[in-house]
Design an enzyme around this catalytic site. Structure first.
Site, PDB file in Angstrom:
ATOM      1  N   TYR A 148       0.823  -1.208   0.000  1.00 55.49           N
ATOM      2  CA  TYR A 148       0.000   0.000   0.000  1.00 55.49           C
ATOM      3  C   TYR A 148       0.859   1.261   0.000  1.00 55.49           C
ATOM      4  CZ  TYR A 148      -4.170  -2.760   0.755  1.00 55.49           C
ATOM      5  OH  TYR A 148      -5.199  -3.651   0.599  1.00 55.49           O
ATOM      6  N   ARG A 177       1.562 -10.530  -6.337  1.00 52.16           N
ATOM      7  CA  ARG A 177       1.412  -9.088  -6.163  1.00 52.16           C
ATOM      8  C   ARG A 177       2.109  -8.326  -7.298  1.00 52.16           C
ATOM      9  NH1 ARG A 177       1.423  -6.387  -0.078  1.00 52.16           N
ATOM     10  NH2 ARG A 177      -0.630  -5.495  -0.407  1.00 52.16           N
ATOM     11  N   THR A 201       5.730  -4.136   8.749  1.00 51.62           N
ATOM     12  CA  THR A 201       6.307  -4.191  10.103  1.00 51.62           C
ATOM     13  C   THR A 201       5.173  -4.516  11.080  1.00 51.62           C
ATOM     14  OG1 THR A 201       6.028  -1.785  10.201  1.00 51.62           O
ATOM     15  CG2 THR A 201       8.237  -2.590   9.712  1.00 51.62           C
ATOM     16  N   LYS A 210       6.990   9.517  13.364  1.00 46.27           N
ATOM     17  CA  LYS A 210       5.993   8.731  12.640  1.00 46.27           C
ATOM     18  C   LYS A 210       5.039   8.008  13.600  1.00 46.27           C
ATOM     19  CE  LYS A 210       3.535   6.462   9.958  1.00 46.27           C
ATOM     20  NZ  LYS A 210       2.475   7.046   9.139  1.00 46.27           N
ATOM     21  N   ALA A 234     -16.703  10.545  15.509  1.00 45.69           N
ATOM     22  CA  ALA A 234     -16.981   9.365  16.328  1.00 45.69           C
ATOM     23  C   ALA A 234     -17.344   8.200  15.420  1.00 45.69           C
ATOM     24  CB  ALA A 234     -18.135   9.663  17.276  1.00 45.69           C
ATOM     25  N   VAL A 280     -17.601   3.483  15.145  1.00 48.45           N
ATOM     26  CA  VAL A 280     -17.642   2.178  15.801  1.00 48.45           C
ATOM     27  C   VAL A 280     -16.243   1.755  16.272  1.00 48.45           C
ATOM     28  CG1 VAL A 280     -17.527   1.113  13.512  1.00 48.45           C
ATOM     29  CG2 VAL A 280     -18.304  -0.261  15.421  1.00 48.45           C
ATOM     30  N   GLY A 281     -15.236   2.510  15.868  1.00 52.96           N
ATOM     31  CA  GLY A 281     -13.867   2.198  16.282  1.00 52.96           C
ATOM     32  C   GLY A 281     -12.935   2.304  15.085  1.00 52.96           C
ATOM     33  N   CYS A 306      -2.329   0.169  10.823  1.00 48.96           N
ATOM     34  CA  CYS A 306      -1.248   0.859  11.542  1.00 48.96           C
ATOM     35  C   CYS A 306      -1.559   1.413  12.923  1.00 48.96           C
ATOM     36  CB  CYS A 306      -0.678   1.956  10.663  1.00 48.96           C
ATOM     37  SG  CYS A 306       0.184   1.260   9.241  1.00 48.96           S
TER      38      CYS A 306
HETATM   39  P1  NAD Z   1       2.107  -4.279   2.816  1.00 47.60           P
HETATM   40  O1  NAD Z   1       1.993  -5.505   3.620  1.00 47.60           O
HETATM   41  O2  NAD Z   1       0.955  -3.854   1.947  1.00 47.60           O
HETATM   42  O3  NAD Z   1       3.378  -4.389   1.846  1.00 47.60           O
HETATM   43  C1  NAD Z   1       4.635  -4.820   2.251  1.00 47.60           C
HETATM   44  C2  NAD Z   1       5.223  -5.687   1.150  1.00 47.60           C
HETATM   45  O4  NAD Z   1       6.576  -5.991   1.461  1.00 47.60           O
HETATM   46  C3  NAD Z   1       4.532  -7.030   0.965  1.00 47.60           C
HETATM   47  O5  NAD Z   1       4.026  -7.128  -0.358  1.00 47.60           O
HETATM   48  C4  NAD Z   1       5.632  -8.066   1.236  1.00 47.60           C
HETATM   49  O6  NAD Z   1       5.555  -9.194   0.394  1.00 47.60           O
HETATM   50  C5  NAD Z   1       6.879  -7.268   0.944  1.00 47.60           C
HETATM   51  N1  NAD Z   1       8.084  -7.799   1.583  1.00 47.60           N
HETATM   52  C6  NAD Z   1       8.261  -8.166   2.882  1.00 47.60           C
HETATM   53  N2  NAD Z   1       9.538  -8.550   3.094  1.00 47.60           N
HETATM   54  C7  NAD Z   1      10.186  -8.435   1.907  1.00 47.60           C
HETATM   55  C8  NAD Z   1      11.523  -8.665   1.488  1.00 47.60           C
HETATM   56  N3  NAD Z   1      12.459  -9.065   2.354  1.00 47.60           N
HETATM   57  N4  NAD Z   1      11.826  -8.449   0.192  1.00 47.60           N
HETATM   58  C9  NAD Z   1      10.891  -8.021  -0.686  1.00 47.60           C
HETATM   59  N5  NAD Z   1       9.618  -7.767  -0.347  1.00 47.60           N
HETATM   60  C10 NAD Z   1       9.264  -7.966   0.943  1.00 47.60           C
HETATM   61  O7  NAD Z   1       2.478  -3.104   3.816  1.00 47.60           O
HETATM   62  P2  NAD Z   1       2.161  -1.541   3.673  1.00 47.60           P
HETATM   63  O8  NAD Z   1       0.754  -1.269   4.093  1.00 47.60           O
HETATM   64  O9  NAD Z   1       2.641  -1.060   2.355  1.00 47.60           O
HETATM   65  O10 NAD Z   1       3.083  -0.954   4.827  1.00 47.60           O
HETATM   66  C11 NAD Z   1       4.490  -0.951   4.708  1.00 47.60           C
HETATM   67  C12 NAD Z   1       5.075  -0.114   5.826  1.00 47.60           C
HETATM   68  O11 NAD Z   1       4.628   1.230   5.720  1.00 47.60           O
HETATM   69  C13 NAD Z   1       4.680  -0.563   7.231  1.00 47.60           C
HETATM   70  O12 NAD Z   1       5.778  -0.364   8.089  1.00 47.60           O
HETATM   71  C14 NAD Z   1       3.556   0.370   7.595  1.00 47.60           C
HETATM   72  O13 NAD Z   1       3.485   0.565   9.000  1.00 47.60           O
HETATM   73  C15 NAD Z   1       3.965   1.639   6.920  1.00 47.60           C
HETATM   74  N6  NAD Z   1       2.864   2.537   6.531  1.00 47.60           N
HETATM   75  C16 NAD Z   1       1.719   2.053   5.990  1.00 47.60           C
HETATM   76  C17 NAD Z   1       0.714   2.922   5.587  1.00 47.60           C
HETATM   77  C18 NAD Z   1      -0.573   2.432   4.983  1.00 47.60           C
HETATM   78  O14 NAD Z   1      -1.463   3.247   4.740  1.00 47.60           O
HETATM   79  N7  NAD Z   1      -0.751   1.164   4.706  1.00 47.60           N
HETATM   80  C19 NAD Z   1       0.901   4.303   5.698  1.00 47.60           C
HETATM   81  C20 NAD Z   1       2.094   4.765   6.242  1.00 47.60           C
HETATM   82  C21 NAD Z   1       3.066   3.872   6.651  1.00 47.60           C
HETATM   83  C1  UGA Z   2      -3.486   6.520   9.142  1.00 46.17           C
HETATM   84  C2  UGA Z   2      -2.956   7.958   9.219  1.00 46.17           C
HETATM   85  O1  UGA Z   2      -4.041   8.867   9.007  1.00 46.17           O
HETATM   86  C3  UGA Z   2      -1.869   8.194   8.187  1.00 46.17           C
HETATM   87  O2  UGA Z   2      -1.331   9.500   8.336  1.00 46.17           O
HETATM   88  C4  UGA Z   2      -0.759   7.164   8.377  1.00 46.17           C
HETATM   89  O3  UGA Z   2       0.227   7.318   7.370  1.00 46.17           O
HETATM   90  C5  UGA Z   2      -1.358   5.771   8.294  1.00 46.17           C
HETATM   91  O4  UGA Z   2      -2.392   5.625   9.290  1.00 46.17           O
HETATM   92  C6  UGA Z   2      -0.360   4.684   8.557  1.00 46.17           C
HETATM   93  O5  UGA Z   2       0.655   4.908   9.182  1.00 46.17           O
HETATM   94  O6  UGA Z   2      -0.691   3.590   8.106  1.00 46.17           O
HETATM   95  P1  UGA Z   2      -5.227   5.251   7.594  1.00 46.17           P
HETATM   96  O7  UGA Z   2      -5.216   4.232   8.667  1.00 46.17           O
HETATM   97  O8  UGA Z   2      -5.041   4.799   6.199  1.00 46.17           O
HETATM   98  O9  UGA Z   2      -4.091   6.358   7.855  1.00 46.17           O
HETATM   99  O10 UGA Z   2      -6.612   6.058   7.613  1.00 46.17           O
HETATM  100  P2  UGA Z   2      -7.267   7.128   8.612  1.00 46.17           P
HETATM  101  O11 UGA Z   2      -8.028   8.050   7.762  1.00 46.17           O
HETATM  102  O12 UGA Z   2      -6.327   7.704   9.558  1.00 46.17           O
HETATM  103  O13 UGA Z   2      -8.339   6.241   9.392  1.00 46.17           O
HETATM  104  C7  UGA Z   2      -7.956   5.233  10.306  1.00 46.17           C
HETATM  105  C8  UGA Z   2      -9.189   4.672  10.983  1.00 46.17           C
HETATM  106  O14 UGA Z   2      -9.772   5.629  11.866  1.00 46.17           O
HETATM  107  C9  UGA Z   2     -10.297   4.285  10.017  1.00 46.17           C
HETATM  108  O15 UGA Z   2     -10.933   3.116  10.465  1.00 46.17           O
HETATM  109  C10 UGA Z   2     -11.243   5.468  10.081  1.00 46.17           C
HETATM  110  O16 UGA Z   2     -12.540   5.134   9.731  1.00 46.17           O
HETATM  111  C11 UGA Z   2     -11.134   5.843  11.541  1.00 46.17           C
HETATM  112  N1  UGA Z   2     -11.441   7.267  11.789  1.00 46.17           N
HETATM  113  C12 UGA Z   2     -10.718   8.238  11.180  1.00 46.17           C
HETATM  114  C13 UGA Z   2     -12.446   7.603  12.694  1.00 46.17           C
HETATM  115  O17 UGA Z   2     -13.107   6.728  13.269  1.00 46.17           O
HETATM  116  N2  UGA Z   2     -12.694   8.928  12.937  1.00 46.17           N
HETATM  117  C14 UGA Z   2     -11.979   9.927  12.333  1.00 46.17           C
HETATM  118  O18 UGA Z   2     -12.261  11.116  12.605  1.00 46.17           O
HETATM  119  C15 UGA Z   2     -10.970   9.559  11.430  1.00 46.17           C
END
Ligand code: NAD
Ligand code: UGA
Length: 498
Positions: free
Chosen positions: A15, A42, A99, A228, A276, A278-279, A284
């Protein structure tokens, strides 16, 4: 190209890695960006038009950079399983792997599992033949860059130099492309050394292709890592605070939407992340707060750990409280009652279900022997089954009680209650639709701002489909209660007394 960066490799095509690299490649046509992953399915999907991640506008950016789709540029975005080749060729390497929370061993259920970061790091050390800038994009505990440095130093080839940066990602799912195009800030953490500053400048120049320089902040490595997790903890803490207040509202006759709106008008508080619900869900918030609490414990700061853990505790309580309210309103018995679940994703505009409140709500309702009919416009049926099976206490019961529907109408047919768990626009009947944060709670200003009224469900039609008395449990406060009541529904919302 900026500061002679010719090639970027991103390890992890998830993502974060996918959308981030699509935008970096789009904005830096002279840089070749290769996103690699061990997961072949993927990578295969990233090379089609059926991307593994649903995000508004994402396909447009991928097609432009990956296919040179507008005909005016050569392709510069690649998705590959050849990790070694891409790492070896790159000047900059993003580590964007998952992670998750550790589920066995020391710190199980709390600590962050750095195994994927470590194996990506070992791979970089093993194959690199020239100097690299290694960038932590994944969310990691404070001081992880030190671990990465040690591994690279101990296992890298002699003469190859690595500089490590922290560059956390703040995008939210459902708005990822917009967040990447217009970030509030870009954080780049480096060591306070000459080479550290130089590396930070190289990465800054990549972002400067589309982001104003005053939004690119270079700070100390450990501050960047901690920021972060701190940002996620603060955001989630606002939601838990408002959800805790919603319980008081339900008991007193105050209205949480009015309270949140009025509080948010104070510029010191601000309107966003006060809706507000349901949670909160998503991959993350919970994981990062538990990781922060675990770090606090290991630093012998139990009071600090307990403070942050309570944010997660309130979230569990909120989900549980909502489910108990459903049972209570339906006369304390759900046995054989059909219940429509509207929405399974953890928020709208994503197909992601990680940690969605829907998983716990459905599992609890199944144990009450209700018949559950789930509809979500984006989540694939296969994903719903996978999530429920992974968490259900009785799989046989689950299979007997749950089915997945292809429309809201199908789910609502013959149901005693409709339970809204995701704020998809299609479920709303409000004139003025907003989700995140605050809109005036009684706004009735004309037509829908999303211009999307036609795709909304027709609640009048639903009224003809459901069993009487018909209940709507709105876990997202997206419906206009008066309008639904006029159609004969009994409506229960978060933070409003019935
Ligand atoms: P994800 O699970 O969607 O993607 C991670 C990918 O890394 C997987 O496809 C996995 O197969 C691959 N991978 C794992 N180990 C590997 C290796 N050794 N070599 C090659 N590929 C490998 O995870 P994500 O949601 O993209 O999140 C990644 C990181 O970013 C996490 O630390 C998360 O906390 C952080 N993050 C996520 C979001 C979000 O909105 N999802 C936002 C900000 C930060
Ligand atoms: C969140 C942060 O907003 C990002 O900045 C961060 O990069 C990311 O986590 C991450 O580290 O993964 P995300 O989880 O994608 O992003 O989406 P949010 O919009 O923050 O919503 C998180 C959850 O809280 C959802 O279930 C949402 O419905 C809920 N939410 C959000 C509420 O219940 N009330 C709100 O006012 C906002």
């Amino acid at each position: 190209s900026p500061r002679n960066v010719r090639k970027i490799c991103c390890i992890g095509a998830g993502y974060v890695g996918g959308p981030t690299c699509a935008v970096i490649a789009d904005k830096n046509p002279d840089i070749e960006v290769t996103v690699v992953d061990l997961n072949e399915a993927r990578i295969r999907a990233w090379n089609t038009d059926d991307l593994p991640v649903y995000e508004p506008e994402l396909l447009k950016y991928v097609k432009s950079a990956r296919d040179g789709a507008d005909g005016e540029r050569s392709p510069n975005l690649f998705f590959s399983t050849d990790v070694d080749a891409a790492v070896r060729a790159a000047d900059l390497i993003f580590i964007s792997v998952n992670t998750p929370t550790k589920y066995t061993g020391t710190g199980a259920g709390h600590a962050c599992d750095l195994g994927y970061v470590e194996s990506a790091t070992r791979k970089i050390a093993e194959v690199s033949e020239s100097d690299k800038i290694v960038i932590e994009k994944s969310t990691v505990p404070c001081k992880t860059a030190e671990t990465i440095r040690e591994i690279l130093a101990a296992t890298g080839r002699p003469g190859v130099r690595f500089e490590i940066l922290s560059n956390p990602e703040f995008l939210a799912e459902g708005t990822a492309i917009n967040d990447l195009l217009h970030p509030d800030r870009i954080l780049i953490g480096s060591l306070r050394s000459e080479r550290g500053f130089q590396a930070a400048e190289v990465l800054s120049s990549v972002y400067a292709a589309w982001i104003p320089r005053d939004r690119i902040m270079t700070i100390n490595l450990w501050s960047s890592e901690l920021t972060k997790i701190a940002a996620n903890a603060l955001l989630a803490q606002r939601i838990s605070s408002v959800n805790a207040l919603s319980a008081i509202c339900e008991a007193t006759g105050a209205d949480i939407d009015e309270v949140a709106y009025a509080c948010g008008k104070d510029t010191r508080i601000g309107p966003r992340m006060l809706k507000a619900s349901v949670g909160f869900g998503g991959s993350c918030f919970k994981k990062d707060i538990l990781s922060l609490a675990y770090i606090s414990d290991t630093l012998h700061l139990p009071e600090v750990a307990a403070y942050w853990r309570s944010v997660v505790d309130i979230n569990e309580y909120q989900k549980d409280r909502f489910t108990r309210r459903i049972t209570k309103c339906l006369y304390h018995s759900l046995t054989n009652k059909r219940i429509a679940i509207l929405g399974f994703a953890y928020k709208k505009n994503t197909g992601d279900t990680r940690e969605t409140a829907a998983i716990s709500v459905v599992n609890s309702l199944v144990l009450e022997q209700a018949d559950i009919r789930i509809y979500d416009p984006r989540v694939k049926e296969e994903q719903i089954w996978q999530d429920l099976k992974a968490t259900a206490s009785d799989i046989t019961l689950l299979k007997r009680r749950v089915s997945v529907c292809t429309s809201a109408y199908e789910a609502c047919t013959d149901s005693h209650a409709a339970v809204i768990l995701t704020e998809w626009d299609e479920f709303s009947n409000k004139d003025h639709s907003t989700t995140q944060g605050n809109s005036p709670p009684t706004a009735t200003n004309g037509t829908a701002e999303d211009g999307n009224l036609s795709s909304r469900m027709d609640w009048q039609h639903v009224a003809g489909l459901m069993k009487k008395p018909m209940f709507v449990f709105d876990g997202r406060n997206v419906v206009d209660v008066d309008k639904l009541e006029a159609l004969g529904f009994r409506v229960e919302c978060i933070g409003k007394s019935g």
